[in-house]
Design a protein around this motif. Sequence first.
Motif, PDB file in Angstrom:
ATOM      1  N   PHE A   1      -6.244   6.264   0.700  1.00  0.00           N
ATOM      2  CA  PHE A   1      -6.564   5.211   1.681  1.00  0.00           C
ATOM      3  C   PHE A   1      -6.092   5.558   3.096  1.00  0.00           C
ATOM      4  CE2 PHE A   1      -6.113   3.200  -2.484  1.00  0.00           C
ATOM      5  CZ  PHE A   1      -7.333   2.545  -2.592  1.00  0.00           C
ATOM      6  N   PHE A   2      -6.234   6.819   3.467  1.00  0.00           N
ATOM      7  CA  PHE A   2      -5.929   7.216   4.835  1.00  0.00           C
ATOM      8  C   PHE A   2      -7.211   7.224   5.655  1.00  0.00           C
ATOM      9  CE2 PHE A   2      -2.101   9.407   2.970  1.00  0.00           C
ATOM     10  CZ  PHE A   2      -1.166   8.650   3.651  1.00  0.00           C
ATOM     11  N   LYS A   3      -7.110   6.729   6.884  1.00  0.00           N
ATOM     12  CA  LYS A   3      -8.290   6.660   7.745  1.00  0.00           C
ATOM     13  C   LYS A   3      -8.489   7.938   8.552  1.00  0.00           C
ATOM     14  CE  LYS A   3      -8.183   1.621   8.326  1.00  0.00           C
ATOM     15  NZ  LYS A   3      -8.080   0.505   9.308  1.00  0.00           N
ATOM     16  N   SER A   4      -7.441   8.727   8.719  1.00  0.00           N
ATOM     17  CA  SER A   4      -7.557   9.940   9.523  1.00  0.00           C
ATOM     18  C   SER A   4      -6.871  11.102   8.824  1.00  0.00           C
ATOM     19  CB  SER A   4      -6.945   9.733  10.904  1.00  0.00           C
ATOM     20  OG  SER A   4      -5.539   9.561  10.808  1.00  0.00           O
ATOM     21  N   GLN A   5      -7.294  12.315   9.188  1.00  0.00           N
ATOM     22  CA  GLN A   5      -6.704  13.509   8.594  1.00  0.00           C
ATOM     23  C   GLN A   5      -5.262  13.682   9.035  1.00  0.00           C
ATOM     24  OE1 GLN A   5      -9.054  17.213   8.120  1.00  0.00           O
ATOM     25  NE2 GLN A   5      -7.440  18.224   9.308  1.00  0.00           N
TER      26      GLN A   5
ATOM     27  N   MET B   1       0.826  -1.203   0.000  1.00  0.00           N
ATOM     28  CA  MET B   1       0.000   0.000   0.000  1.00  0.00           C
ATOM     29  C   MET B   1       0.859   1.252   0.000  1.00  0.00           C
ATOM     30  SD  MET B   1      -3.035  -0.813  -0.463  1.00  0.00           S
ATOM     31  CE  MET B   1      -3.534   0.911  -0.411  1.00  0.00           C
ATOM     32  N   GLY B   2       2.048   1.184   0.607  1.00  0.00           N
ATOM     33  CA  GLY B   2       2.954   2.325   0.568  1.00  0.00           C
ATOM     34  C   GLY B   2       3.387   2.627  -0.851  1.00  0.00           C
ATOM     35  N   THR B   3       3.692   1.578  -1.608  1.00  0.00           N
ATOM     36  CA  THR B   3       4.085   1.746  -3.008  1.00  0.00           C
ATOM     37  C   THR B   3       2.918   2.281  -3.837  1.00  0.00           C
ATOM     38  OG1 THR B   3       5.650  -0.089  -2.814  1.00  0.00           O
ATOM     39  CG2 THR B   3       4.996   0.559  -5.038  1.00  0.00           C
ATOM     40  N   ILE B   4       1.729   1.696  -3.620  1.00  0.00           N
ATOM     41  CA  ILE B   4       0.534   2.132  -4.344  1.00  0.00           C
ATOM     42  C   ILE B   4       0.211   3.591  -4.023  1.00  0.00           C
ATOM     43  CG2 ILE B   4      -1.977   1.822  -4.471  1.00  0.00           C
ATOM     44  CD1 ILE B   4      -1.455  -1.192  -4.069  1.00  0.00           C
ATOM     45  N   ARG B   5       0.324   3.935  -2.758  1.00  0.00           N
ATOM     46  CA  ARG B   5       0.024   5.304  -2.321  1.00  0.00           C
ATOM     47  C   ARG B   5       0.926   6.312  -3.018  1.00  0.00           C
ATOM     48  NH1 ARG B   5      -0.262   4.443   3.163  1.00  0.00           N
ATOM     49  NH2 ARG B   5      -2.528   4.262   3.095  1.00  0.00           N
ATOM     50  N   ASN B   6       2.198   5.978  -3.149  1.00  0.00           N
ATOM     51  CA  ASN B   6       3.130   6.894  -3.818  1.00  0.00           C
ATOM     52  C   ASN B   6       2.781   7.057  -5.299  1.00  0.00           C
ATOM     53  OD1 ASN B   6       4.631   7.409  -1.508  1.00  0.00           O
ATOM     54  ND2 ASN B   6       6.047   5.715  -1.863  1.00  0.00           N
ATOM     55  N   GLU B   7       2.345   5.962  -5.946  1.00  0.00           N
ATOM     56  CA  GLU B   7       1.957   6.046  -7.354  1.00  0.00           C
ATOM     57  C   GLU B   7       0.715   6.931  -7.521  1.00  0.00           C
ATOM     58  OE1 GLU B   7       1.445   2.181  -8.969  1.00  0.00           O
ATOM     59  OE2 GLU B   7       3.546   1.584  -8.747  1.00  0.00           O
ATOM     60  N   ILE B   8      -0.266   6.753  -6.619  1.00  0.00           N
ATOM     61  CA  ILE B   8      -1.489   7.566  -6.685  1.00  0.00           C
ATOM     62  C   ILE B   8      -1.143   9.030  -6.439  1.00  0.00           C
ATOM     63  CG2 ILE B   8      -3.706   8.017  -5.572  1.00  0.00           C
ATOM     64  CD1 ILE B   8      -3.889   5.016  -4.979  1.00  0.00           C
ATOM     65  N   ALA B   9      -0.260   9.277  -5.483  1.00  0.00           N
ATOM     66  CA  ALA B   9       0.124  10.655  -5.159  1.00  0.00           C
ATOM     67  C   ALA B   9       0.787  11.329  -6.360  1.00  0.00           C
ATOM     68  CB  ALA B   9       1.068  10.665  -3.959  1.00  0.00           C
ATOM     69  N   SER B  10       1.637  10.593  -7.077  1.00  0.00           N
ATOM     70  CA  SER B  10       2.295  11.157  -8.259  1.00  0.00           C
ATOM     71  C   SER B  10       1.271  11.513  -9.333  1.00  0.00           C
ATOM     72  CB  SER B  10       3.326  10.167  -8.812  1.00  0.00           C
ATOM     73  OG  SER B  10       4.352   9.926  -7.868  1.00  0.00           O
TER      74      SER B  10
ATOM     75  N   LEU C   1      -9.310  17.974   1.285  1.00  0.00           N
ATOM     76  CA  LEU C   1      -8.650  17.031   2.195  1.00  0.00           C
ATOM     77  C   LEU C   1      -9.384  15.695   2.253  1.00  0.00           C
ATOM     78  CD1 LEU C   1      -7.727  19.355   5.212  1.00  0.00           C
ATOM     79  CD2 LEU C   1      -6.162  18.358   3.536  1.00  0.00           C
ATOM     80  N   LYS C   2     -10.708  15.762   2.280  1.00  0.00           N
ATOM     81  CA  LYS C   2     -11.499  14.533   2.376  1.00  0.00           C
ATOM     82  C   LYS C   2     -11.292  13.642   1.154  1.00  0.00           C
ATOM     83  CE  LYS C   2     -16.211  12.862   3.148  1.00  0.00           C
ATOM     84  NZ  LYS C   2     -17.646  13.257   3.327  1.00  0.00           N
ATOM     85  N   ASP C   3     -11.265  14.246  -0.031  1.00  0.00           N
ATOM     86  CA  ASP C   3     -11.076  13.472  -1.257  1.00  0.00           C
ATOM     87  C   ASP C   3      -9.672  12.886  -1.327  1.00  0.00           C
ATOM     88  OD1 ASP C   3     -13.629  14.174  -1.879  1.00  0.00           O
ATOM     89  OD2 ASP C   3     -13.092  15.688  -3.371  1.00  0.00           O
ATOM     90  N   ALA C   4      -8.693  13.687  -0.928  1.00  0.00           N
ATOM     91  CA  ALA C   4      -7.308  13.211  -0.956  1.00  0.00           C
ATOM     92  C   ALA C   4      -7.117  12.036  -0.001  1.00  0.00           C
ATOM     93  CB  ALA C   4      -6.357  14.346  -0.583  1.00  0.00           C
ATOM     94  N   ALA C   5      -7.736  12.126   1.185  1.00  0.00           N
ATOM     95  CA  ALA C   5      -7.634  11.035   2.160  1.00  0.00           C
ATOM     96  C   ALA C   5      -8.266   9.756   1.617  1.00  0.00           C
ATOM     97  CB  ALA C   5      -8.305  11.443   3.467  1.00  0.00           C
ATOM     98  N   THR C   6      -9.396   9.895   0.929  1.00  0.00           N
ATOM     99  CA  THR C   6     -10.075   8.726   0.363  1.00  0.00           C
ATOM    100  C   THR C   6      -9.243   8.092  -0.741  1.00  0.00           C
ATOM    101  OG1 THR C   6     -12.248   9.669   0.851  1.00  0.00           O
ATOM    102  CG2 THR C   6     -12.161   7.925  -0.799  1.00  0.00           C
TER     103      THR C   6
END
Length: 265
Positions: free
Chosen positions: A208-212, A180-189, A200-205
């Motif tokens: 895959f972050f559960k908290s702000q 998920m760390g690898t996937i998260r970095n790809e999505i962020a890019s 913020l809410k959309d970015a968290a979704t």
Amino acid sequence: MARPQLAAMYQELQRAFTARPCDLQTCGVLLAKLKIGLVETGLLVPHGNPHLEDLVIARDILEVGAFWSIRSKNIPSFDRYFSQLQTFYNDYSSVLPPSPREYPIRGLNLIRLLTQNRIADFHTTLESLPLPADSLTANPYISHPINLERWLMEGSYSKVWNAREEAPAEEYKFFVDSLMGTIRNEIASCEEAAYESLPLKDAATLLFFKSQSELLSYAQQRGWQVDLTAAKIIFAKKGEEKVEIPQEKLIAANLSYARELEQIV
């Protein structure tokens, strides 16, 4: 190290490993001593016709070492233990009784290959398992990495994330988190390239972050600007690099080539 001493230390390892919570520090100390004992007794890489009981103890020690490595987040150590276990799983499979830890460890190795993006090795290892092809998905420890690999290829990242809660063993969650760390970095890019800002809410979704607080910590790592008043993230745009075209040199080179062609003709 005498065999009775090895057996006594092995029992101590079992108590430390099955304690709740697991005593990782004691396990690490005992495993280091036990591996020396296995070398001295010729059981780390067995050959000939060793006693069945000795082989079972040696295999159990290495299996505990493999799980201990994951719990300690030490992947190189897991690689070594898994490699040493191959002799017991393959060469002595007809002699030793089945181990309940074998397929959990084999499954962990498959997920490790996924986290390292070694897809070809993943399929080669999968095909070499001593299981009929039609029964692979019936084994929960093998079907889990098979599903993960399929979802990764499909881009079904939400399924990968949900698979964490469906892990057949606690140690599997470590590798799913790594994935998920690898996937998260790809999505962020992709977000940085596609958007100037996101709520913020959309970015968290999407990430895959559960908290702000988790999102804000990650945003700081990525160098994103956070506007708490507007509740949005502003992505830092990289300036376009200007490429200097050496026009004079190109014209001179083209004229030179043209003159050479005229002389050839």
